[in-house]
Design an enzyme around this catalytic site. Structure first.
Site, PDB file in Angstrom:
ATOM      1  N   ASN A  21      38.149  42.402  32.149  1.00  0.00           N
ATOM      2  CA  ASN A  21      37.562  42.614  33.476  1.00  0.00           C
ATOM      3  C   ASN A  21      36.272  41.799  33.534  1.00  0.00           C
ATOM      4  OD1 ASN A  21      36.500  43.537  35.863  1.00  0.00           O
ATOM      5  ND2 ASN A  21      35.976  45.584  35.107  1.00  0.00           N
ATOM      6  N   LYS A  23      34.475  41.230  36.052  1.00  0.00           N
ATOM      7  CA  LYS A  23      33.556  41.686  37.105  1.00  0.00           C
ATOM      8  C   LYS A  23      33.115  40.469  37.945  1.00  0.00           C
ATOM      9  CE  LYS A  23      32.448  45.399  34.029  1.00  0.00           C
ATOM     10  NZ  LYS A  23      31.582  46.501  33.671  1.00  0.00           N
ATOM     11  N   HIS A 107      37.443  51.805  39.350  1.00  0.00           N
ATOM     12  CA  HIS A 107      36.421  51.480  38.354  1.00  0.00           C
ATOM     13  C   HIS A 107      35.128  52.208  38.724  1.00  0.00           C
ATOM     14  CE1 HIS A 107      33.530  49.288  35.966  1.00  0.00           C
ATOM     15  NE2 HIS A 107      34.549  48.915  35.206  1.00  0.00           N
ATOM     16  N   GLU A 109      32.167  51.361  38.764  1.00  0.00           N
ATOM     17  CA  GLU A 109      31.236  50.587  39.611  1.00  0.00           C
ATOM     18  C   GLU A 109      31.667  50.673  41.078  1.00  0.00           C
ATOM     19  OE1 GLU A 109      31.484  46.966  37.339  1.00  0.00           O
ATOM     20  OE2 GLU A 109      30.485  48.004  35.693  1.00  0.00           O
ATOM     21  N   GLU A 176      37.391  55.356  30.795  1.00  0.00           N
ATOM     22  CA  GLU A 176      36.145  54.614  30.612  1.00  0.00           C
ATOM     23  C   GLU A 176      34.970  55.553  30.861  1.00  0.00           C
ATOM     24  OE1 GLU A 176      36.504  50.140  31.118  1.00  0.00           O
ATOM     25  OE2 GLU A 176      36.264  50.939  33.119  1.00  0.00           O
ATOM     26  N   GLY A 182      29.009  48.881  29.502  1.00  0.00           N
ATOM     27  CA  GLY A 182      27.916  47.911  29.486  1.00  0.00           C
ATOM     28  C   GLY A 182      26.674  48.367  28.747  1.00  0.00           C
ATOM     29  N   SER A 218      32.201  49.194  26.399  1.00  0.00           N
ATOM     30  CA  SER A 218      31.555  48.539  25.255  1.00  0.00           C
ATOM     31  C   SER A 218      32.523  48.206  24.117  1.00  0.00           C
ATOM     32  CB  SER A 218      30.381  49.380  24.751  1.00  0.00           C
ATOM     33  OG  SER A 218      29.370  49.431  25.742  1.00  0.00           O
TER      34      SER A 218
END
Ligand code: PGA
Length: 269
Positions: A21, A23, A107, A109, A176, A182, A218
């Site tokens: 991904n 992003k 996701h 985000e 996740e 991240g 991560s």
């Protein structure tokens, strides 16, 4: 659907799944170089691996042309609507048209920054299924929810509409934990194993069996093997580390080092 038809519709069937991904990162030059490197290294990728790269929308076609089928393409986001006056959106049909076999939905985000709730997420997943694209549905708890011991409850909530996808959607779920994305922090493999077992139970309550479960957050070439070694983990979703082609390839190569890397996601079980 017959087993043969499933194998055509869902190329990940019986394989370990590796999803990159990117992003909102990259450039035209980056995509061309990345795609060329994947194509060049294609023969080193295990036949047991199903590799999916989710590039930003404007680069999907460039990536498709560069990889020449060496890996599958995935969308990062698609609309709930099929077409019409939705400025800035890409429909699931458009994603399919451009060559995406997979599509991320839910996701963290998107949930946090664009206020996508569980209803929107499942609608997007449905559009993907209708377009013949396999949804990769992301779920996971925040740090606060984890500290409050609410992980199981949050996962139940996030999956509560999932039965509307039906058993033949080809669905993949990615666990996740938001606090691991991240941050360089990860749950222990033991934790992932326990949480994945909870997710299997929830999916079964909704009549969905043998849904492949990915771990994301991560993931690096150093820790990927620890997660992939678990029989409860059928692959990984990789953000930051997937931006370095060689690290992403190393993550895929972890599969070769795992003795029990055989297939966990057979629908015949
Ligand atoms: P990360 O991102 O690997 O950079 O933590 C994972 C993701 O957001 O899918």
């Amino acid at each position: 659907m017959s087993r043969e038809a499933q194998e055509v519709a869902w190329p990940h069937l019986g394989k370990e799944i590796f999803v990159a991904n990117w992003k909102m990162n990259g450039s035209l030059a980056f995509v061309e170089a990345y795609g060329a490197r994947l194509l060049e290294q294609h023969s080193t990728i295990s036949k047991k691996a199903c590799v999916v790269v989710c590039s930003p929308t404007p680069y999907l076609k460039t990536l498709r042309d560069a990889v020449q089928g060496a890996v599958f393409l995935g969308s990062q986001n698609t609309a709930t609507a099929q077409s019409g006056a939705f400025t800035g959106e890409m429909s699931a049909n458009m994603a399919a048209d451009i060559g995406c076999r997979y599509g991320l939905v839910g996701h963290s985000e998107r949930r946090r920054l664009y206020h996508e709730n569980d209803t929107i997420v499942v609608e997007k997943a449905l559009r993907l299924v209708e377009a013949g694209v396999v949804p990769i549905l992301c779920i996971g708890e925040t740090e606060e929810q984890r500290e409050m011991n609410e992980t199981a409850e949050v996962l139940h909530q996030q999956l509560r509409h999932i039965s509307s996808l039906g058993p033949t959607s080809g669905l993949i779920v990615a666990y996740e934990p938001v606090w691991a994305i991240g941050t360089g922090k990860t749950p222990t493999p033991d934790n992932v194993q326990k949480t994945h077992r909870i997710i299997y139970e929830i999916l079964e309550e909704h009549g969905l069996c043998n849904v492949p479960l990915l771990y994301g957050g991560s993931v690096t070439a150093t820790n990927a093997g620890d997660f992939l070694a678990l029989k409860e983990v059928q692959g990984v979703l990789v953000g930051g580390a997937s931006l370095k082609t060689d690290e992403f390839l190393q993550i895929i190569q972890c599969l070769d080092k795992i003795s029990q890397a055989s297939v966990h996601c057979s629908l015949d079980q």
